[in-house]
Design an enzyme around this catalytic site. Sequence first.
Site, PDB file in Angstrom:
ATOM      1  N   GLU A 240     -19.976  -6.470 -53.720  1.00  0.00           N
ATOM      2  CA  GLU A 240     -20.981  -5.394 -53.680  1.00  0.00           C
ATOM      3  C   GLU A 240     -20.655  -4.626 -52.522  1.00  0.00           C
ATOM      4  O   GLU A 240     -19.927  -3.419 -52.296  1.00  0.00           O
ATOM      5  CB  GLU A 240     -22.558  -5.603 -53.471  1.00  0.00           C
ATOM      6  CG  GLU A 240     -23.418  -4.777 -53.577  1.00  0.00           C
ATOM      7  CD  GLU A 240     -24.888  -5.048 -53.206  1.00  0.00           C
ATOM      8  OE1 GLU A 240     -24.923  -6.151 -52.808  1.00  0.00           O
ATOM      9  OE2 GLU A 240     -25.819  -4.226 -53.346  1.00  0.00           O
TER      10      GLU A 240
ATOM     11  N   ASP B  65     -31.571  -4.961 -60.135  1.00  0.00           N
ATOM     12  CA  ASP B  65     -31.605  -5.412 -58.806  1.00  0.00           C
ATOM     13  C   ASP B  65     -33.236  -5.273 -57.960  1.00  0.00           C
ATOM     14  O   ASP B  65     -33.608  -6.461 -58.056  1.00  0.00           O
ATOM     15  CB  ASP B  65     -30.657  -4.610 -58.080  1.00  0.00           C
ATOM     16  CG  ASP B  65     -30.040  -5.352 -56.872  1.00  0.00           C
ATOM     17  OD1 ASP B  65     -30.244  -6.702 -56.705  1.00  0.00           O
ATOM     18  OD2 ASP B  65     -29.041  -4.902 -56.128  1.00  0.00           O
TER      19      ASP B  65
HETATM   20 ZN   LIG Z   1     -29.181  -8.333 -55.852  1.00  0.00          ZN
END
Ligand SMILES: [Zn+2]
Length: 328
Positions: A193, A271
């Site tokens: 990420e 998320d």
């Molecule tokens: Zn996460």
Amino acid sequence: MRGVPKVELHLHLEGAAPPGFVRSLAAEKRVDLSGIFDESGSYAYDGFVDFLRVYEAATSVIETPEDYGRLVRTVLEELAYHGVVYAETFVSPDFCGGGDLAAWREYLASMQEAAAAAEATDGIVLRGVVTPIRHFGPERAKAPALCAAETAGDWIVGFGMGGNEAVGNPGDFAWAFDCAREAGLRLTCHAGEWGGPDSVRGAVDDLRVERIGHGVRAIEDLALVGDLAERGIVLEVCPGSNIALGLYPDWAAHPIERLRSRGVKVTVSTDDPPFFHTTMTREFERLADTFGWDTDDFAALNRLAAEAAFCDAETRKTILKKLEAADV
Ligand SMILES: [Zn+2]
């Protein structure tokens, strides 16, 4: 899209707290959180650093086992409203009892009770994935790993690290992951990420995880993409989160479709949904609008997510049946 059944594998419990829930908890505790909301009552921040400040302030009022039970109930109502039939949520013994096993069991009991109540009324199934916080360092990851190992079972089904990916290497946390694996827990780890392909490689090779949280930056190394596809590593992709935090400028630039077309097993999650002003419905709608995903694509996406879920075989069968019933 709201009525389409959905499976969500990457959801931080505190990060899923709706602003209204946080506001009422803050009012009960006489904490002033007025600086973190805009006029419409949504979370408001400017850039990643400010996001962390707002996230920390909002979640600071969620403290007791009872608070966590109420949070689970609230989050599951929201998820069920958006068609989610099965979800896995990250839960952290660091935030729930400071890594103490007896305290962790109290938090866990409260969360499980709330999840069972939601399952009874809405049919939604929730399971927990214990997460150590990467930027607390490898030593601090041991207590959550032990808490996870001691409470591994029907409800705590996985172990997966969150936190700042720029801190240390995945391999530094091998002790914690080995401990969880030996207790029978399935493994995932945030990588790819904020970190690049090397971070993803480290998680797969050094921690031997079967899923990766995000993993989208694997696209920067096509050899790695091929490797992930061949090994069947599942990515928990959260496009709305990536775009809200500026990882990609817009949906068209997001690599989920490129990863999928190269044979990587991608799933879709939210998320920290209210912080990114998203929901599972919105993610599905954007995927349909941007990449033309149709009913068959979403059915395949759901099936893949159900297969990649860390629950037991019996629960998986139930989820797959629910998905099939909706396909007809
Ligand atoms: Zn996460």
